[in-house]
Design an enzyme around this catalytic site. Structure first.
Site, PDB file in Angstrom:
ATOM      1  N   CYS A  79      -5.789 -37.496 -32.568  1.00 54.60           N
ATOM      2  CA  CYS A  79      -5.396 -36.194 -31.640  1.00 54.60           C
ATOM      3  C   CYS A  79      -6.464 -35.565 -30.980  1.00 54.60           C
ATOM      4  O   CYS A  79      -7.256 -36.214 -30.272  1.00 54.60           O
ATOM      5  CB  CYS A  79      -4.132 -35.379 -32.258  1.00 54.60           C
ATOM      6  SG  CYS A  79      -3.055 -34.677 -30.935  1.00 54.60           S
ATOM      7  N   HIS A 169      -0.335 -39.142 -34.355  1.00 57.01           N
ATOM      8  CA  HIS A 169      -0.455 -38.592 -35.800  1.00 57.01           C
ATOM      9  C   HIS A 169      -0.081 -39.633 -36.942  1.00 57.01           C
ATOM     10  O   HIS A 169       0.980 -39.706 -37.319  1.00 57.01           O
ATOM     11  CB  HIS A 169       0.231 -37.423 -35.844  1.00 57.01           C
ATOM     12  CG  HIS A 169      -0.283 -36.115 -35.284  1.00 57.01           C
ATOM     13  ND1 HIS A 169      -1.507 -35.347 -35.623  1.00 57.01           N
ATOM     14  CD2 HIS A 169       0.114 -35.823 -33.704  1.00 57.01           C
ATOM     15  CE1 HIS A 169      -1.570 -34.446 -34.832  1.00 57.01           C
ATOM     16  NE2 HIS A 169      -0.834 -34.719 -33.850  1.00 57.01           N
ATOM     17  N   GLU A 171      -0.463 -39.498 -39.764  1.00 54.56           N
ATOM     18  CA  GLU A 171      -0.264 -38.883 -41.225  1.00 54.56           C
ATOM     19  C   GLU A 171       1.059 -38.305 -41.457  1.00 54.56           C
ATOM     20  O   GLU A 171       1.606 -38.169 -42.631  1.00 54.56           O
ATOM     21  CB  GLU A 171      -1.076 -37.483 -41.587  1.00 54.56           C
ATOM     22  CG  GLU A 171      -0.747 -36.200 -40.422  1.00 54.56           C
ATOM     23  CD  GLU A 171      -1.539 -36.636 -39.032  1.00 54.56           C
ATOM     24  OE1 GLU A 171      -1.568 -35.335 -38.525  1.00 54.56           O
ATOM     25  OE2 GLU A 171      -2.026 -37.489 -38.813  1.00 54.56           O
TER      26      GLU A 171
END
Length: 511
Positions: A79, A169, A171
């Site tokens: 990001c 993202h 994660e």
């Protein structure tokens, strides 16, 4: 030498999730503020640049020297990290026509080691207002979405280490194959061997503790909770009886907890002394109703009791603590040394009073990792799987003044509630549960008699890390049974309510 990934934190709310995902792939990692210097030490395999609430186009936007990093190691920007990378190499980053937030479909444009075994179209999670409009010269587009032209990219050329960026993202849970992307970076690109396991951690940590402590004595305050118990067990494995544990009954523990915890410590083989200090705490707390004042009294008196006991042990030089990784990184700001996100009880407190060196064997672990290590150590499940319990104990679950009578009332009600959760296989489905005694009496009727007694509120929440929490949707039948059981068996309570507030705006505890 343990392999390590370094995560440079630009202030993203998701940075801890990146670390968790890396750890889940059995690769050790550390988070440091982006502006903290570090060494390219042996074992360091790669660098991840986190997201950020900032824009790369702001004046004084967080910045790092990505060009020098890739002379040493592979780098992945996520990001903000991707936008910063693109901008530094001459790309164009600007405000999106519309802010992209939420689910999007990643469309692969080119096969690459980073996206190996990722579907041609894969759901990802976006959270950004800027977007990369043009990639720098010498960069390849790897993926896009319907809304943005650059969702993943790679720098061309073989003269330096690989450099990647992803706008999404990977994660977070909503990026369905995000963990696969991160694992590809760790294994395919950084060459990590994925050998960081609980057993590996225990072996390494015990050896390090032996070197750190030698033949010195360590004193440690134990609470019966998972962190202090696992930390003490690791220290005990390293130095045996040279660890002196102290467990204080502050009068606001759960029912029979003082005896049961000491019994478990004895089974584990820990050298622990139990101190019954209930009357000291009740005397100091008499007449106090302010939550912060109650916390300070309990914390201050605990330090006094602990100091008195520590003086009885000759030659103590070190203090053991169950500090875990979130305690450490929440006490460090990415915005510089002048700003503290939050001071934590494990990072301050006892050390400055006792003037002892610190031994913190868990300071690199998250809570779920501590539990895995505890299971590997053979610690009983009643300690490993125990819900978080506040340091001030039931004192902040008794609203208003603390008295021994109120403590006993709450202990009985809380015991019935928690035991019912366990008996109905609900205990493991909630993050934290407990009963709260309210400073409210209400009229009731039992048989033909009018009663005027206390009200208890039941609290149960679901959460991943306690930072946010939702109220647990326990079955109505279960709540009805618990209510009846408490009212019928605890004389002094005639009404039970259930708290359906989430955090935020409420907190998990009432005080």
């Amino acid at each position: 030498m343990t392999e390590k990934i370094l995560i440079l934190d630009f202030g993203s709310q998701y940075t801890q999730l990146i670390a968790r995902a890396v750890r889940e792939a059995n690769v050790y990692c550390e988070i440091i503020p982006y502006n903290k210097s570090f060494e390219f030490e042996e074992g360091l395999k790669g660098i991840i640049l986190s997201g950020s609430p900032c824009s790369v186009n702001e004046e004084n936007a967080p910045d790092v020297d990505v060009e020098s990093f890739i002379k040493q190691l592979p780098v992945l920007g996520i990001c903000y990290g991707a936008q910063l990378t693109a901008k530094r190499f001459g790309g164009h980053v600007a405000k999106s026509n519309k802010r992209e937030y939420g689910r999007a479909i990643l469309q692969k444009k080119k096969e690459d080691a980073l996206l190996q075994e990722v579907s041609e179209q894969s759901q990802v999670w976006m959270s950004h207002s800027d977007t990369i409009k043009e990639l720098p010269e010498g960069f390849d587009l790897l993926a896009e979405t319907e809304s943005i032209p650059v969702a993943a990219f790679k720098k061309n050329g073989t003269e330096l280490n690989p450099l990647y960026g992803v706008q999404f993202h990977p994660e977070v849970y909503h990026s369905k194959e995000g963990k696969k992307v991160l694992r590809n970076f760790l294994v395919n690109i950084c060459g990590c061997s994925q050998d960081w396991t609980p057993a590996h951690f225990i072996t390494d940590t015990v050896e390090l503790l032996k070197k750190q402590i030698g033949d010195k004595k360590v004193i440690m305050a134990l609470s019966g909770g998972v962190d202090s118990t696992v930390a003490a067990t690791l220290i005990h494995k390293a130095i045996g009886k040279n660890l002196y544990g102290i467990f204080v009954d502050n009068g606001v523990l759960r029912k029979d907890e003082f005896e049961s915890v000491l019994e478990t410590y004895n089974k584990i083989g820990l050298n622990v002394t139990g101190i019954d200090a209930k009357e000291h705490f009740y005397t100091k707390l008499a007449g106090k109703t302010d939550p912060e004042e109650k916390r300070k009294i309990i914390g201050g008196l605990f330090i006094d009791v602990f100091q008195d006991e520590s003086k009885k042990i000759e030659g103590v030089e070190l203090l053991g603590q169950g500090t875990i990784y979130p305690d450490v990184i929440e006490s460090v700001s990415v915005h510089g040394p002048s700003v503290t996100i939050k001071s934590h009880h494990n990072v301050g407190g006892l050390p400055e009073h006792l003037h002892l060196g610190l031994v913190e064997p868990l300071r690199s672990l998250f809570k779920d990792e501590v539990r895995k290590v505890g299971r590997e150590l053979g610690i009983p499940s009643e300690m490993i799987d125990r819900h978080p319990f506040p340091g001030p104990g039931l004192a902040i679950r008794i609203l208003g003044e603390i008295t021994e009578e109120k403590v006993q009332l709450l202990q009985e009600a809380d015991h019935i509630y928690v035991q019912a959760l366990k008996d109905n296989n609900l205990y493991a489905t909630v993050w934290q549960a407990g009963a709260i005694l309210l400073p409210v009496k209400s009229v009731g009727v039992m048989g033909d008699e009018r009663t005027y007694e206390y009200t208890v509120a039941l609290r149960a929440v679901t959460s991943v890390d306690g930072m946010t929490a939702d109220w647990a949707h326990l079955p109505y039948e279960f709540l009805a049974d618990v209510s009846n059981e408490i009212i019928n068996n605890v004389r002094g309570i005639n009404r039970v309510v259930y708290d359906i507030s989430s955090k935020p705006p409420a907190t998990i505890e009432w005080e």
